[in-house]
Design a protein around this motif. Structure first.
Motif, mmCIF file in Angstrom:
data_model
loop_
_atom_site.group_PDB
_atom_site.id
_atom_site.type_symbol
_atom_site.label_atom_id
_atom_site.label_comp_id
_atom_site.label_asym_id
_atom_site.label_seq_id
_atom_site.Cartn_x
_atom_site.Cartn_y
_atom_site.Cartn_z
ATOM 1 N N GLY A 138 29.546 30.131 -10.808
ATOM 2 C CA GLY A 138 29.717 31.557 -10.560
ATOM 3 C C GLY A 138 29.268 32.457 -11.695
ATOM 4 N N LYS A 139 28.615 31.895 -12.717
ATOM 5 C CA LYS A 139 28.221 32.698 -13.884
ATOM 6 C C LYS A 139 27.255 33.826 -13.503
ATOM 7 N N SER A 140 26.197 33.490 -12.764
ATOM 8 C CA SER A 140 25.200 34.508 -12.404
ATOM 9 C C SER A 140 25.783 35.541 -11.449
ATOM 10 N N TYR A 161 34.945 27.757 -14.242
ATOM 11 C CA TYR A 161 34.937 26.601 -13.353
ATOM 12 C C TYR A 161 35.297 27.071 -11.958
ATOM 13 N N LEU A 162 34.428 26.833 -11.022
ATOM 14 C CA LEU A 162 34.629 27.192 -9.625
ATOM 15 C C LEU A 162 35.058 28.657 -9.472
ATOM 16 N N GLY A 163 34.333 29.540 -10.182
ATOM 17 C CA GLY A 163 34.543 30.972 -10.026
ATOM 18 C C GLY A 163 35.637 31.586 -10.854
ATOM 19 N N ARG A 164 36.371 30.775 -11.631
ATOM 20 C CA ARG A 164 37.481 31.291 -12.431
ATOM 21 C C ARG A 164 37.275 31.001 -13.917
ATOM 22 N N ALA A 173 36.617 34.714 -8.769
ATOM 23 C CA ALA A 173 37.991 35.059 -8.413
ATOM 24 C C ALA A 173 38.798 35.460 -9.645
ATOM 25 N N ASP A 174 39.433 36.626 -9.562
ATOM 26 C CA ASP A 174 40.449 37.055 -10.530
ATOM 27 C C ASP A 174 39.965 36.978 -11.980
ATOM 28 N N VAL A 175 38.792 37.534 -12.259
ATOM 29 C CA VAL A 175 38.235 37.492 -13.608
ATOM 30 C C VAL A 175 38.595 38.768 -14.362
ATOM 31 N N ASP A 176 39.144 38.585 -15.564
ATOM 32 C CA ASP A 176 39.429 39.691 -16.482
ATOM 33 C C ASP A 176 38.557 39.519 -17.722
ATOM 34 N N VAL A 193 44.073 29.855 -21.955
ATOM 35 C CA VAL A 193 43.704 28.627 -21.254
ATOM 36 C C VAL A 193 44.531 28.515 -19.975
ATOM 37 N N ALA A 194 43.900 28.028 -18.909
ATOM 38 C CA ALA A 194 44.583 27.841 -17.632
ATOM 39 C C ALA A 194 44.769 26.351 -17.390
ATOM 40 N N CYS A 195 45.850 25.801 -17.920
ATOM 41 C CA CYS A 195 46.114 24.369 -17.785
ATOM 42 C C CYS A 195 47.613 24.116 -17.937
#
Length: 319
Positions: free
Chosen positions: A48-50, A224-227, A27-30, A306-308
């Motif tokens: 979700g890495k692979s 983590y969990l696709g993000r 989800a929403d990867v840049d 960082v997303a926190c």
């Protein structure tokens, strides 16, 4: 500013389940990767890495966002238009035994992409295949050997030779040594780094081994969990991590004289993700807002993203 070789913006992948339900794998990867750069992608199994790796190469179609390679938007172009670009991007899979056709000899496996891309025929093809095998440390006697006659390390060298056959500019390496004996892993990793330096390759290196990523990659993205939850220079992210999840990953690495501490709790079911910050059920520092508001990826005072909620952000992360 160097033009990115690979650019992903808002990239996402959602799969349909039964009874109208869905699961979001990415989800929403840049991401932006310049020519010759090395990006490490780390996180627990199932994060979700692979899937992201396959999205970047258009092996799996994206359901959101766009992907650009060498200035060309490849998100939804027809396969026929994409085919000339495929020779410039290659993948090395985790399990070399599964990646090789048991009916093909090592020589035939390496020759296959050259034939498909019409790059060599006849004597030129045979000479090119022999040169590629020699480059990965395999003598001419391996040309006619089948996969069952090769060791794990030899199989992976054949896979590397096959990936290099079309002279790619980008390699995606999905846990390239995890299926190999420990004694062989160091040889393959050292060999890959030498290849990257001599050929000027850019790569996305997926691994659970944080020490290897820190050694082989200039930049690292933590999933983590696709993000992406933390991203920046490898020495900064892995040397002074800001996100509690990155800290948990580093704490779980065994060290001499220390007991490794596994990340608390279990990864959530991606089909039923937690509200707010996806890591909050496992985070020892979680606050009430973490349970309701999903944090955006922002640039911290250290200069990396960082997303926190617990890390003061200065501005929203952007490519």
């Amino acid at each position: 500013m160097t033009t990115p070789l690979l650019l992903a913006q808002g990239l996402g992948k959602t799969y349909a389940l039964k009874q109208g339900r869905t699961v979001t794998a990415v989800a929403d990867v840049d991401l932006a990767l310049t020519p010759g750069a090395a990006l490490g992608l780390v996180g627990e199994s199932g994060c979700g890495k692979s899937t992201l790796a396959r999205l970047l190469l258009r092996l799996t179609p994206a359901t959101a966002g766009r992907i650009s390679f060498a200035g060309t938007d490849i998100t939804r172009i027809p396969e026929r238009a994409l085919r000339p670009l495929r020779r410039r991007m290659q993948i090395i899979h985790q399990n070399p035994s599964a990646a090789l056709d048991p009916r093909l000899t090592a020589g035939a496996a390496v020759a296959e992409p050259l034939i498909i891309q019409n790059l060599a025929r006849g004597a030129a093809l045979r000479a090119r295949v022999a040169a590629l095998l020699a480059e990965v440390g395999l003598t001419a006697e391996f040309l006619n050997r089948f996969p069952h006659e090769l060791s794990g390390g030899q199989k992976q060298r054949v896979c590397i030779a096959r990936a290099l056959a079309t002279e790619p500019e980008l390699l995606v390496l999905d846990e390239p040594t995890s299926a190999l004996d420990v004694s062989v892993q160091a040889q393959i990793l050292e060999f890959l780094e030498t290849l990257r330096a001599t050929r000027g390759l850019a790569w996305v290196f997926i691994s659970h081994n944080l020490a290897v990523v820190r050694l082989l990659c200039e930049e690292v993205a933590v999933m983590y969990l696709g993000r992406i939850v933390e991203q920046g220079p490898a020495n900064t992210v892995l040397g002074a991590p800001l996100h509690p999840y990155t800290r948990a990953l580093l704490a779980s690495v065994p060290r001499l004289g220390q007991i490794a501490a596994a990340a608390p709790g279990e990864p959530p079911n991606p089909a039923v993700p937690p509200s707010g910050c996806a890591f909050h059920p496992r985070c020892p520092l979680a606050e009430p807002r973490c349970r309701t508001d999903a944090p955006a990826l922002r640039i911290a005072a250290t200069g990396h993203a960082v997303a926190c909620h617990l890390v003061p952000g200065t501005k929203r992360a952007a490519l």
